[in-house]
Design a protein around this motif. Structure first.
Motif, short mmCIF file in Angstrom:
data_model
loop_
_atom_site.label_atom_id
_atom_site.label_comp_id
_atom_site.label_asym_id
_atom_site.label_seq_id
_atom_site.Cartn_x
_atom_site.Cartn_y
_atom_site.Cartn_z
N VAL A 23 0.84 -1.21 0.00
CA VAL A 23 0.00 0.00 0.00
C VAL A 23 0.87 1.25 0.00
O VAL A 23 0.61 2.21 -0.74
CB VAL A 23 -0.96 0.00 1.21
N TYR A 24 1.92 1.27 0.80
CA TYR A 24 2.81 2.42 0.85
C TYR A 24 3.47 2.66 -0.51
O TYR A 24 3.64 3.81 -0.94
CB TYR A 24 3.91 2.20 1.90
N GLU A 25 3.86 1.57 -1.18
CA GLU A 25 4.53 1.71 -2.48
C GLU A 25 3.56 2.19 -3.55
O GLU A 25 3.92 3.01 -4.41
CB GLU A 25 5.14 0.37 -2.90
N GLY A 26 2.33 1.70 -3.53
CA GLY A 26 1.37 2.06 -4.56
C GLY A 26 0.77 3.44 -4.41
O GLY A 26 0.43 4.09 -5.41
N ALA A 27 0.63 3.91 -3.20
CA ALA A 27 -0.01 5.21 -2.95
C ALA A 27 0.91 6.36 -3.34
O ALA A 27 2.13 6.22 -3.35
CB ALA A 27 -0.39 5.32 -1.48
N VAL A 81 3.07 9.66 -2.66
CA VAL A 81 3.93 9.87 -1.49
C VAL A 81 3.19 10.61 -0.38
O VAL A 81 3.33 10.28 0.80
CB VAL A 81 5.21 10.65 -1.89
N SER A 82 2.38 11.59 -0.74
CA SER A 82 1.66 12.36 0.28
C SER A 82 0.66 11.49 1.04
O SER A 82 0.50 11.64 2.25
CB SER A 82 0.92 13.54 -0.37
N VAL A 83 0.01 10.57 0.34
CA VAL A 83 -0.94 9.66 0.99
C VAL A 83 -0.18 8.65 1.85
O VAL A 83 -0.63 8.29 2.94
CB VAL A 83 -1.81 8.95 -0.06
N THR A 84 0.97 8.20 1.36
CA THR A 84 1.82 7.31 2.17
C THR A 84 2.23 8.00 3.46
O THR A 84 2.23 7.39 4.53
CB THR A 84 3.07 6.89 1.37
N SER A 85 2.60 9.28 3.38
CA SER A 85 2.94 10.05 4.58
C SER A 85 1.77 10.10 5.55
O SER A 85 1.93 9.93 6.76
CB SER A 85 3.35 11.47 4.19
N PHE A 86 0.58 10.32 5.00
CA PHE A 86 -0.63 10.38 5.82
C PHE A 86 -0.88 9.06 6.54
O PHE A 86 -1.16 9.03 7.74
CB PHE A 86 -1.82 10.74 4.93
N LEU A 87 -0.76 7.96 5.80
CA LEU A 87 -0.95 6.64 6.40
C LEU A 87 0.09 6.35 7.47
O LEU A 87 -0.22 5.81 8.54
CB LEU A 87 -0.87 5.57 5.31
N SER A 88 1.33 6.70 7.18
CA SER A 88 2.44 6.36 8.06
C SER A 88 2.41 7.13 9.37
O SER A 88 2.77 6.59 10.41
CB SER A 88 3.76 6.61 7.34
N VAL A 89 1.98 8.37 9.31
CA VAL A 89 2.09 9.25 10.48
C VAL A 89 0.73 9.52 11.12
O VAL A 89 0.51 9.22 12.30
CB VAL A 89 2.77 10.58 10.08
N ILE A 90 -0.21 10.08 10.36
CA ILE A 90 -1.47 10.52 10.94
C ILE A 90 -2.37 9.33 11.28
O ILE A 90 -2.88 9.21 12.40
CB ILE A 90 -2.19 11.49 9.99
N SER A 91 -2.57 8.44 10.31
CA SER A 91 -3.44 7.29 10.55
C SER A 91 -2.91 6.41 11.68
O SER A 91 -3.64 6.02 12.59
CB SER A 91 -3.58 6.48 9.26
N LYS A 92 -1.63 6.14 11.63
CA LYS A 92 -1.02 5.27 12.64
C LYS A 92 -1.02 5.95 14.00
O LYS A 92 -1.30 5.33 15.03
CB LYS A 92 0.40 4.92 12.22
N GLY A 93 -0.71 7.25 14.03
CA GLY A 93 -0.69 8.00 15.30
C GLY A 93 -2.05 8.03 15.97
O GLY A 93 -2.17 7.83 17.18
#
Length: 452
Positions: free
Chosen positions: A206-210, A212-224
Motif C-alpha cells: 500500500v505504501y509503495e502504490g499510494a 507519497v503524500s498519501v503514504t505520509s498520511f498513512l504512516s504518520v497521521i493514521s497510525k498515530g
C-alpha cells in the motif's frame, strides 16, 4: 474546511495554487485555534468526550496534516483533482478526531470506519498507475477483514457485559473465555491498523502504490491516531486483563521489531523501506506500551510527536525527488549530496532520528520508550529491543552512506525545492533537533496525563 472546499469547487474555476493557498492558511489557523480555543466536557452519554490531553493529540495530527499539505505542493500543482484530494484526507482526519474523542466502543468503530474509507480512495489517487489501484484494493480488503474482527469482538464484549462505555466496561470484564476471545479479536483489529506483525502484510504494498503524500498520511497521521486510542482502550477498558495483554504485547513487540528490521534491510524502493521502518518503530512503541503506567502513555505520545517530524522529513525529500525525477529507489540517491546538498542533509538528519542517534529527538523518544517498558522489570524485553536499535543502524546508515559516500556516474540532477516544501523541512528539522533536548515538552505531556 471540507465544506469550504466543496463551495470553492462548485464556484468558478480556480488554479491549483489558489486551492492550496486557501487550505494551507485554514490548516494553519486550525492548528493555532486548537491550542487556544478548546473546552473540556462529555456529550451524548459519554459517546463523545474531550479534555486537554485529547486536544493535544488532535493538534499533533493537525500539525502533521499541515506539514503533509506543504510537502504536497510540487506534486499537487499539476494534478487535476486538488480539491478532491484534500476532501478525502480531511474527511479521514475528521473520522480520526471522532475516534480519539470516543468514550464508547461503537463511537470508536464509527470514527475508525469514517477515517479508513476516504484514505482508501486516496491511495488510488494516481489513477493512471496500476500499483496505486492495487494498493487501494489491498488496503480495502485488509481493512474490511480487520474491521470485521474488531466489530465481532465488540459485539461479543457487549453481549457479555451489556455496555460499550469505556468507563463502565472494566467493572464487567474478567477472565471469562468469551471475553478473552473478544479481547483477542479487538487487539487483532488494532494490530491491523497500526501494522503490528504478523498483521502487517498489507503495509509495504500500500505504501509503495499510494502517492507519497498519501503514504505520509498513512504512516504518520493514521497510525498515530490509532495508537492514541489503542493506549487509552488498553489502559482503561481492558485494565482488568493487564496480565493477559502484557504477555501479548511482549510477544507482538519483539516480533514486530524483528520483522520490521529484517525486511527493511532488503528493500530498494524508498517507500517500501520506510514502510518496514515504520513497522519496526511500532514495535518500539509497543515496548513502551507494555509498561502500563502514566510514563508509558507519556512516552508513546512524545514518540509519536517526534515520529511526525522525523518521518515526514524523510517522506518530504522522497516527495520532492519523485515529483521532479520519478525516482524512488535508494540506489538512485547515490551521490545526492553532490547535486542536492540541502535535501541530503534533511534526509540524513531524518535517518539519524529514526535510528535513534543522539542528539536527535529520535534518541530521546526511544530512550523514554525503553524506560517505560522497563517499569515491569522485564529486562529481557528491553535488552532485545536495545539490540534491535543497533541492527536498525545498519539500514538507516546505508541510506546516509549512499547519499554522501557512494559514487554515481549519473547522480540525480539538481532539484528545485518549492517554498512550501522548504517551510515544511524547516519545521521538521527544528522539531527533530529541538524537541529531544526540550524537557518542557515531555513534562507538559506528563502533566496532562496526570491531571486526566
Amino acid at each position: 474546511m471540507v465544506f469550504i472546499l466543496l463551495f470553492m469547487k462548485l464556484g468558478k474555476d480556480r488554479s491549483n495554487e489558489s486551492y492550496m493557498n486557501v487550505i494551507n492558511v485554514l490548516l494553519l489557523l486550525n492548528l493555532i485555534l486548537g491550542f487556544v480555543c478548546n473546552r473540556e466536557g462529555i456529550l451524548f452519554n459519554e459517546m463523545f468526550r474531550t479534555n486537554k490531553l485529547i486536544v493535544l493529540e488532535k493538534n499533533i495530527l493537525n500539525l502533521a496534516m499541515l506539514i503533509i499539505s506543504l510537502q504536497s505542493w510540487s506534486w499537487l500543482k499539476t494534478h487535476k483533482h486538488v480539491p478532491e484530494f484534500y476532501i478525502l484526507l480531511l474527511s479521514s482526519l475528521l473520522g480520526m478526531f471522532f475516534m480519539i474523542s470516543s468514550g464508547n466502543l461503537l463511537m470508536f468503530y464509527l470514527g475508525l470506519e469514517m477515517s479508513t474509507i476516504p484514505v482508501a480512495a486516496a491511495v488510488n489517487f494516481d489513477l493512471a498507475k496500476r500499483r496505486s489501484s492495487e494498493g487501494a484494493m489491498k488496503l480495502i480488503f485488509s481493512s474490511a477483514f480487520s474491521s470485521a474482527c474488531l466489530l465481532f469482538g465488540i459485539s461479543m464484549l457487549y453481549g457479555t457485559t451489556g455496555t460499550l462505555v469505556f468507563t463502565e466496561l472494566p467493572q464487567h470484564i474478567s477472565n471469562n473465555p468469551l471475553q478473552l476471545f473478544a479481547f483477542i479479536l479487538i487487539i487483532a483489529g488494532f494490530a491491523f491498523k497500526i501494522s503490528v506483525a504478523p498483521f502487517h502484510l498489507w503495509t509495504a504494498d500500500v505504501y509503495e502504490g499510494a502517492p507519497v503524500s498519501v503514504t505520509s498520511f498513512l504512516s504518520v497521521i493514521s497510525k498515530g491516531a490509532v495508537l492514541f486510542v489503542f493506549v487509552s482502550v488498553l489502559y482503561t477498558v481492558f485494565s482488568p486483563l493487564a496480565k493477559v495483554w502484557y504477555n501479548m504485547i511482549f510477544i507482538l513487540s519483539l516480533l514486530t521489531i524483528a520483522i520490521g528490521n529484517l525486511f527493511a534491510i532488503r528493500q530498494e524502493n524508498f517507500k517500501r523501506f520506510l514502510a518496514f521502518s515504520s513497522i519496526a518503530q511500532v514495535g518500539f512503541i509497543l515496548v513502551g506500551v507494555s509498561g502500563g503506567t502514566d510514563i508509558s502513555t507519556t512516552s508513546v505520545i512524545y514518540f509519536v510527536l517526534i515520529y511526525v517530524f522525523s518521518n515526514l522529513a524523510a517522506f518530504g525529500v522522497v516527495s520532492v525527488v519523485t515529483s521532479a525525477t520519478g525516482k524512488e529507489n535508494i540506489s538512485d540517491y547515490k551521490g545526492l549530496y553532490k547535486t542536492n546538498p540541502a535535501l541530503s542533509w534533511v534526509l540524513a538528519i531524518a535517518m539519524f532520528s529514526l535510528a535513534g542517534v543522539p542528539p536527535t529527538a529520535g534518541f530521546f523518544g526511544k530512550f523514554f520508550l525503553l524506560i517505560a517498558g522497563a517499569g515491569k522489570g522485564n529486562y529481557i524485553l528491553i535488552s532485545i529491543a536495545a539490540l534491535n536499535i543497533i541492527i536498525s543502524l545498519y539500514y538507516y546508515l546505508r541510506v546516509v552512506k549512499a547519499i554522501f559516500m557512494d559514487a554515481n556516474s549519473t547522480p540525480l540532477p539538481s532539484v528545485r525545492i518549492p517554498l512550501m516544501s522548504k517551510l515544511a523541512f524547516a519545521v521538521c528539522i527544528a522539531g527533530v533537533i529541538s524537541i529531544g533536548v526540550a524537557s518542557p515538552v515531555y513534562d507538559y505531556i506528563y502533566s496532562l496525563i496526570v491531571l486526566n
